[in-house]
Design a protein around this motif. Structure first.
Motif, mmCIF file in Angstrom:
data_model
loop_
_atom_site.group_PDB
_atom_site.id
_atom_site.type_symbol
_atom_site.label_atom_id
_atom_site.label_comp_id
_atom_site.label_asym_id
_atom_site.label_seq_id
_atom_site.Cartn_x
_atom_site.Cartn_y
_atom_site.Cartn_z
ATOM 1 N N TRP A 120 1.790 21.292 55.136
ATOM 2 C CA TRP A 120 2.918 21.344 54.206
ATOM 3 C C TRP A 120 4.097 22.172 54.700
ATOM 4 N N SER A 121 3.932 22.940 55.780
ATOM 5 C CA SER A 121 5.053 23.764 56.243
ATOM 6 C C SER A 121 6.209 22.876 56.673
ATOM 7 N N HIS A 122 7.401 23.378 56.424
ATOM 8 C CA HIS A 122 8.628 22.635 56.723
ATOM 9 C C HIS A 122 8.611 21.242 56.106
ATOM 10 N N PHE A 123 8.048 21.161 54.893
ATOM 11 C CA PHE A 123 7.986 19.919 54.107
ATOM 12 C C PHE A 123 7.194 18.817 54.816
ATOM 13 N N GLY A 124 6.203 19.216 55.616
ATOM 14 C CA GLY A 124 5.379 18.237 56.310
ATOM 15 C C GLY A 124 6.010 17.681 57.566
ATOM 16 N N GLN A 125 6.898 18.438 58.167
ATOM 17 C CA GLN A 125 7.611 17.978 59.354
ATOM 18 C C GLN A 125 6.658 17.539 60.467
ATOM 19 N N GLY A 126 5.575 18.286 60.654
ATOM 20 C CA GLY A 126 4.607 17.953 61.699
ATOM 21 C C GLY A 126 3.880 16.639 61.458
ATOM 22 N N TYR A 127 3.961 16.126 60.248
ATOM 23 C CA TYR A 127 3.333 14.846 59.883
ATOM 24 C C TYR A 127 4.397 13.796 59.543
ATOM 25 N N GLY A 128 5.589 13.968 60.103
ATOM 26 C CA GLY A 128 6.661 12.999 59.880
ATOM 27 C C GLY A 128 7.162 12.962 58.447
ATOM 28 N N TYR A 129 7.064 14.084 57.753
ATOM 29 C CA TYR A 129 7.478 14.234 56.350
ATOM 30 C C TYR A 129 6.684 13.352 55.382
ATOM 31 N N VAL A 130 5.606 12.767 55.863
ATOM 32 C CA VAL A 130 4.741 11.963 54.994
ATOM 33 C C VAL A 130 4.215 12.796 53.816
ATOM 34 N N PRO A 131 3.812 14.065 54.029
ATOM 35 C CA PRO A 131 3.341 14.860 52.883
ATOM 36 C C PRO A 131 4.394 15.072 51.795
ATOM 37 N N LEU A 132 5.662 14.972 52.132
ATOM 38 C CA LEU A 132 6.724 15.106 51.136
ATOM 39 C C LEU A 132 6.936 13.801 50.374
ATOM 40 N N VAL A 133 6.877 12.693 51.063
ATOM 41 C CA VAL A 133 7.166 11.390 50.458
ATOM 42 C C VAL A 133 5.949 10.802 49.728
ATOM 43 N N LEU A 134 4.771 11.013 50.279
ATOM 44 C CA LEU A 134 3.572 10.353 49.771
ATOM 45 C C LEU A 134 3.257 10.648 48.300
ATOM 46 N N PRO A 135 3.354 11.896 47.830
ATOM 47 C CA PRO A 135 3.047 12.093 46.407
ATOM 48 C C PRO A 135 4.042 11.387 45.486
ATOM 49 N N LEU A 136 5.289 11.277 45.911
ATOM 50 C CA LEU A 136 6.279 10.551 45.106
ATOM 51 C C LEU A 136 5.915 9.073 45.022
ATOM 52 N N VAL A 137 5.521 8.509 46.155
ATOM 53 C CA VAL A 137 5.111 7.099 46.187
ATOM 54 C C VAL A 137 3.843 6.910 45.359
ATOM 55 N N GLY A 138 2.899 7.827 45.496
ATOM 56 C CA GLY A 138 1.650 7.736 44.743
ATOM 57 C C GLY A 138 1.867 7.820 43.241
ATOM 58 N N LEU A 139 2.709 8.738 42.805
ATOM 59 C CA LEU A 139 3.001 8.858 41.364
ATOM 60 C C LEU A 139 3.735 7.615 40.852
ATOM 61 N N TRP A 140 4.636 7.086 41.660
ATOM 62 C CA TRP A 140 5.314 5.838 41.281
ATOM 63 C C TRP A 140 4.296 4.708 41.136
ATOM 64 N N TRP A 141 3.363 4.611 42.074
ATOM 65 C CA TRP A 141 2.370 3.538 42.029
ATOM 66 C C TRP A 141 1.470 3.663 40.800
ATOM 67 N N ILE A 142 1.053 4.866 40.498
ATOM 68 C CA ILE A 142 0.220 5.076 39.307
ATOM 69 C C ILE A 142 0.983 4.652 38.062
ATOM 70 N N ARG A 143 2.235 5.022 37.974
ATOM 71 C CA ARG A 143 3.050 4.647 36.812
ATOM 72 C C ARG A 143 3.226 3.125 36.735
ATOM 73 N N ARG A 144 3.459 2.520 37.885
ATOM 74 C CA ARG A 144 3.657 1.061 37.921
ATOM 75 C C ARG A 144 2.390 0.324 37.501
ATOM 76 N N THR A 145 1.241 0.726 38.004
ATOM 77 C CA THR A 145 0.000 0.044 37.638
ATOM 78 C C THR A 145 -0.374 0.326 36.186
ATOM 79 N N ALA A 146 -0.023 1.503 35.683
ATOM 80 C CA ALA A 146 -0.292 1.799 34.268
ATOM 81 C C ALA A 146 0.535 0.877 33.371
ATOM 82 N N ARG A 147 1.785 0.676 33.745
ATOM 83 C CA ARG A 147 2.635 -0.243 32.961
ATOM 84 C C ARG A 147 2.106 -1.672 33.040
ATOM 85 N N ALA A 148 1.697 -2.086 34.229
ATOM 86 C CA ALA A 148 1.159 -3.440 34.392
ATOM 87 C C ALA A 148 -0.132 -3.604 33.604
ATOM 88 N N SER A 149 -0.970 -2.561 33.573
ATOM 89 C CA SER A 149 -2.215 -2.610 32.791
ATOM 90 C C SER A 149 -1.911 -2.725 31.304
#
Length: 161
Positions: A120-149
């Protein structure tokens, strides 16, 4: 002579029930795979850092281990997709987002506190900032599937009447 199938023996024609939207299906499979890969990478890195270099940066390395556990919980929760698992995944993703933002700011503000790179240091810079973007994408996906359900449940309720 062949036996009648359950559908043909029924006096009323029934439509097949569509599968409920699920966090582990469709795009969710990619999300689960990325989380699984990140869980594996973060676990390996944190174990190595804790075993070999713990004295260099104990707090950051323990935070990396925490991130690995959170990624594992998120992976399982998203893959299972039942109500309790999705709630747990939502909590994990929220903690992940708060963690990466907090550690990201902390690692930039106090460079001495993070002498070694972590997940998580430097917003996940060592992992291509994936740790910063991934939770946003995951929360969006959960919300989207909840609406579809919810929409699928409403369709089933309407067709039952």
């Amino acid at each position: 002579m062949s036996e009648p199938t359950p559908a043909s023996s029924s006096s009323s024609a029934t439509e097949p029930v569509p599968e409920r939207p699920h966090t582990g299906h469709g795009f969710g499979r990619l999300l689960v795979a990325v989380y699984g890969l990140l869980a594996l990478a973060a676990t390996g890195r944190s174990i190595l850092q804790i075993v070999e270099y713990f004295d260099r940066a104990p707090v950051p390395f323990l935070l990396s281990a925490l991130a690995a556990v959170i990624y594992l919980v998120a992976t399982i929760g998203l893959a299972r997709g039942d109500r309790a698992s999705v709630r747990l995944a939502t909590i994990a993703l929220t903690v992940e987002l708060v963690g990466v933002l907090t550690v990201g700011v902390w690692s930039l503000a106090d460079k001495g506190a993070f002498p070694e790179k972590t997940v998580w240091s430097h917003f996940g810079q060592g992992y291509g900032y994936v740790p910063l973007v991934l939770p946003l994408v995951g929360l969006w996906w959960i919300r989207r599937t909840a609406r579809a359900s919810a929409a699928a449940d409403a369709d089933v309720a309407r067709s039952a009447h």
